[in-house]
Scaffold this active site. Structure first.
Site, PDB file in Angstrom:
ATOM      1  CB  SER A   1      -4.879  10.500  -8.909  1.00  0.00           C
ATOM      2  OG  SER A   1      -6.053   9.828  -9.560  1.00  0.00           O
TER       3      SER A   1
ATOM      4  CG  ASP B   1      -4.778   3.812  -5.731  1.00  0.00           C
ATOM      5  OD1 ASP B   1      -5.858   3.825  -6.215  1.00  0.00           O
ATOM      6  OD2 ASP B   1      -3.934   4.554  -5.643  1.00  0.00           O
TER       7      ASP B   1
ATOM      8  CG  HIS C   1      -6.743   7.164  -5.441  1.00  0.00           C
ATOM      9  ND1 HIS C   1      -6.008   6.514  -6.186  1.00  0.00           N
ATOM     10  CD2 HIS C   1      -7.308   8.585  -5.878  1.00  0.00           C
ATOM     11  CE1 HIS C   1      -6.068   7.345  -7.235  1.00  0.00           C
ATOM     12  NE2 HIS C   1      -6.641   8.415  -7.229  1.00  0.00           N
TER      13      HIS C   1
END
Length: 515
Positions: free
Chosen positions: A228, A454, A484
């Site tokens: 991320s 995602d 995610h």
């Protein structure tokens, strides 16, 4: 991950419901003539996480009995004055445990946010990465401004509760002014409580900390696993230190070419896609979907629930009420992972019956609130790092002008994500740039993994990152899945590709696809 009324955090989810997850300040106790690269780390058994890290018990040993160890590294408060005051950077590790395997070095993790404590996240995911420990020490850290690493502090717990429960999607001018006033008051508290730290929490500062960490850990190159926001941090590191990049994996990739507005608009599309996928999955279940009979009815009923909560909140976890804003946070949290979809269904069922408990627990997980009502410093660190990084400062007029585009991208989440653009209003420190520079000519290959489903870091960001890193550096791998991140999904194809690269140096063919 996201979900405070600030630039959207993108933290990899640790818990299905709640992340049970002493602020370390700046000091000048390191001798001014000490070369910080020569410092020796004192590794000891890890204590229980502090409130700023998310609370909870000390990390449990790994299944083979290996204990987690923690240490503190000194780093300059101001990298432009490396002989000046220092801050503490908190580290955690589990030593390599592969009998008969040659140790490569340390594998450093960043789990996202910005604002996530790596000291609490790595043990939570320890078993997921156990296969990599055959040749690496697994290492993570609290980035500067986070947890025990000069953690930023803004409002107290009561103030954050009040802040998060307010109306984050104003319907008229008076509500717009109230939201702006509360945002600037929050930001003023950040300056009052952490003003000396705020200029020094940029991603470029954290990247320089990682290069110091590399040297202190005794590694010639930085081997890295970024998830991320951790992909943005890794990209910035590669730009600043291309020759020091070892084997690196970027998973759940941030698009480095977008400014904050464009990034928020991309997330609006991403979360809407995740909601569409959830709705289709719910109605496909053999036992039926208690939220609606068709995918469109599921989405319509969720929208109706949020409209009702805007005017009349329902009981949540006593004494708090589930407002429209808190319910939206709970829904967003559940969309981070397919494993949480069942909790979303449960929470929606309850909410239709007047009980907001599950949706509120999901929101608490997203916002870093523990069961005892104490917040980690996730929200404070998230806004501090994002506002130090991002140059734009959006106004109420900017947001209202852009609302149509956000609503077109996501009828359900567009307003929420658009109004979060106010987050840096009257911030004490100027932002560094419109978007990060991740160009890294001469760096070793970096494996860049994009997940087609995602919600928080949409799929196209992986290609943009691979291109921005430069020819021969970014190697893109596609995972056709939900949630995610890809490695944590358990997909065998992704795992084998990543493990072969990190453990054996086998770079996948660019454009490879896992389903």
């Amino acid at each position: 991950m996201p979900a405070q009324p600030r630039p959207r955090a993108t933290v990899l989810t640790v818990s299905a419901v709640l992340l049970a997850s002493l602020l370390a300040g700046c000091g000048d106790d390191a001798p001014k003539d000490e070369d910080l690269t020569d410092q020796k780390l004192s590794w000891e058994d890890c204590p229980a996480p502090t409130t700023s890290q998310g609370d909870g018990p000390p990390p449990s040993p790994l299944p083979d009995g290996t204990k987690w160890q923690c240490a503190t590294m000194k780093a300059p408060l101001d990298w432009n004055d490396p002989q000046g005051d220092t801050i503490d950077i908190e580290l955690i590790r589990a030593g390599a445990g592969g009998a008969g395997n040659e140790r490569i070095g340390s594998l450093v993790f960043n789990f996202g946010g910005p604002g996530a404590s790596g000291v609490t996240a790595l043990p939570a995911f320890g078993e997921d990465f156990a296969g990599l420990r055959t040749r690496y020490d697994l290492v993570s850290f609290d980035p500067r401004g986070v947890g025990r690493s000069a953690g930023v502090e803004c409002e107290d717990d009561e103030g954050i509760d009040e802040y998060l429960q307010q109306d984050m999607t104003p319907d008229h001018r008076a509500e717009e002014e109230k939201l702006l006033d509360s945002t600037t008051a929050f930001n003023s508290d950040c300056e009052k409580n952490s003003g000396s730290t705020l200029p020094h929490v940029r991603t470029t500062d954290a990247a320089r900390d990682m290069d110091l960490m590399r040297q202190v850990l005794g590694d010639r190159q930085l081997h890295y696993f970024g998830i991320s926001y951790g992909t943005e941090l890794g990209g910035v590191y590669a730009h600043l230190f291309p020759k020091n990049v070892g084997r690196a994996v970027f998973d759940a990739v941030v698009d480095p070419t977008k400014n904050p507005e464009q990034g928020a608009l991309g997330q609006a599309r991403g979360f809407q896609l995740a909601l569409d996928n959830y709705a289709r999955d719910c109605v496909s279940q053999e036992e039926g979907c208690p939220v609606g009979d068709t995918a469109q009815e599921v989405k319509d009923r969720i929208a109706g629930l949020l409209r009702d909560l805007d005017g009349k909140p329902i009981p949540g976890t006593f004494p708090r009420e589930l407002t429209e804003s808190i319910a939206t946070d709970g829904i967003l949290q559940a969309l981070y992972s397919r494993e949480l979809w069942e909790y979303l269904t449960q929470g929606l069922e309850q909410a239709y019956d007047g009980d907001g408990t599950v949706l509120m627990l999901l929101a608490d997980s997203l916002n870093g609130r523990s069961e005892n009502g104490e917040y980690s410093n996730l929200i404070a660190a998230n806004v501090s790092i994002n506002c130090a990084d991002g140059r734009p400062r959006y106004t109420v007029e900017d947001v209202t002008a852009r609302l149509p585009a956000f609503r077109a991208a996501s009828p359900l989440f567009g307003d929420t994500l658009a109004w979060e653009m106010l987050s840096c209003a009257d911030w004490a420190v100027p932002g560094a740039a419109d978007h990060p520079d991740v160009s890294a000519p001469g760096a070793a290959p970096i494996l860049v993994i994009g997940n087609t489903g995602d919600p928080a870091t949409p799929y196209e960001g992986a290609r943009k990152m691979a291109q921005a890193l430069g020819e021969g550096v970014g190697v893109e791998l596609t995972y056709r899945g939900q949630g995610h991140g890809a490695y944590s999904s358990g997909n065998r194809c992704v795992r084998e590709a990543v493990n072969a690269y990190l453990l054996e140096g086998k770079v996948p063919e660019a454009g490879s696809v896992c389903s």
